[in-house]
Design an enzyme around this catalytic site. Structure first.
Site, short mmCIF file in Angstrom:
data_model
loop_
_atom_site.label_atom_id
_atom_site.label_comp_id
_atom_site.label_asym_id
_atom_site.label_seq_id
_atom_site.Cartn_x
_atom_site.Cartn_y
_atom_site.Cartn_z
N LYS A 1 2.74 -1.43 -1.23
CA LYS A 1 1.77 -1.73 -0.17
C LYS A 1 0.43 -2.08 -0.82
CE LYS A 1 -0.81 2.19 -0.60
NZ LYS A 1 -2.23 2.22 -1.06
N GLY B 1 3.91 3.33 -4.73
CA GLY B 1 5.31 3.29 -5.14
C GLY B 1 6.06 4.59 -4.93
N PRO C 1 3.98 -0.62 -10.52
CA PRO C 1 3.19 0.13 -11.50
C PRO C 1 2.76 1.50 -10.97
CG PRO C 1 2.41 -2.13 -11.34
CD PRO C 1 3.38 -1.94 -10.22
N VAL C 2 2.83 2.51 -11.83
CA VAL C 2 2.42 3.86 -11.46
C VAL C 2 0.90 3.97 -11.62
CG1 VAL C 2 2.68 6.31 -12.01
CG2 VAL C 2 4.64 4.77 -12.23
N GLY D 1 -2.31 2.24 -7.15
CA GLY D 1 -2.77 2.15 -5.77
C GLY D 1 -1.83 1.38 -4.86
N LEU D 2 -0.56 1.28 -5.26
CA LEU D 2 0.42 0.49 -4.51
C LEU D 2 1.43 1.35 -3.75
CD1 LEU D 2 1.10 -2.28 -7.19
CD2 LEU D 2 -0.25 -2.51 -5.10
N SER E 1 5.39 7.08 -2.82
CA SER E 1 5.54 7.32 -1.38
C SER E 1 6.62 6.42 -0.78
CB SER E 1 4.22 7.09 -0.67
OG SER E 1 3.24 8.01 -1.10
N ASP F 1 0.91 8.68 2.19
CA ASP F 1 1.32 7.31 2.51
C ASP F 1 2.77 7.20 3.00
OD1 ASP F 1 -1.19 6.58 1.64
OD2 ASP F 1 -0.51 5.83 -0.30
#
Length: 248
Positions: A6, A97, A90-91, A94-95, A99, A132
């Site tokens: 996201k 992943g 990527p860890v 802020g994307l 969640s 999230d």
């Protein structure tokens, strides 16, 4: 099953709730960037094959299902099966992943084991797993997310074509939020309220990156090597940036 990333088009902090931060944010699904989560036949020990993270949020999702009373079904199924997790998101970027992985796990187990947990109930337990997770459980393409992540309202959005710019920098979400609170300078409630009404395409051409993300400044204070151009925006607590694609 694809476990999508996201992006936060905007992220405004609107209040404090104990140690938590209330927010107002537009979440959109990035269906071109995803991890892969599957339930496969067991090949070694553990819930997750070659688990890359000792604190993997999938464990929380498993425990939440146990707390709902599905311990026997889960134990029987996972005697012979494991979770296959292929990471592409990527860890610390802020994307969302982790969640997203937890939400995908909930849907997979609910369907595969015929647990018949309603969508409403899945949303309720998702909030207890992580901030999230409820958004990803919803399967909305775009939503206004508020509270501490538990309020997810689908939004009929106009999402422009975006370039995602990933970074090797790992941004710690707790550290970034703590930095924000340490330098707290008031909430911009009016802007947060206005942004919820606008399409993402309107937002990205009418506001600056610093206006749209309250975590940009604290993120750069901690991670000085995180450079962001005027036409780039930060997703969540970083370190991933995004920009509108130049189609000319």
């Amino acid at each position: 099953m694809r476990s999508f990333a996201k992006i936060n088009i905007f992220l405004k902090i609107t209040g404090f709730r104990g140690n938590y931060h209330e927010l107002s944010s537009r979440f959109i699904i990035c269906d071109w960037l995803y991890d892969e989560v599957e339930l496969v036949e067991r090949i070694n020990d553990g819930l997750i094959i070659d688990n890359p993270f000792s604190d993997n949020i999938i464990f929380k999702a498993y425990d939440a299902l146990v707390a709902l009373g599905f311990s026997k079904q889960l134990e029987e199924f996972f005697k012979f099966h494991q979770v296959s997790l292929i990471k592409n998101i990527p860890v610390g970027g802020g994307l969302g992943g982790g969640s997203s992985n937890a939400a995908t796990f909930l849907h997979l187990v609910n369907d595969r084991l015929n647990l018949n947990i309603s969508q409403k109930k899945l949303m309720q337990i998702a909030h207890k797993i992580g901030a999230d997770v409820a958004f990803f459980v919803s399967k909305f393409k775009a939503a206004n997310v508020s509270g501490i992540g538990e309020i997810v309202e689908e939004f009929d959005d106009d999402i422009p074509n975006l370039d995602i710019i990933t970074s090797p920098i790992f941004c710690s979400t707790p550290k970034v939020f703590n930095q924000y609170r340490a330098n707290f300078n008031g909430f911009d409630d009016n802007l947060a309220r206005d942004l919820k009404k606008l399409k993402s395409s309107e937002i990205l051409v009418n506001f600056t990156n610093i206006e749209l993300n309250d975590l940009l400044r604290p993120c750069q204070q901690i991670y000085s090597e995180l450079n962001i151009a005027n036409d780039e925006f930060l997703s969540g607590s970083g370190s991933t940036k995004f920009k509108t694609k130049n189609l000319t």
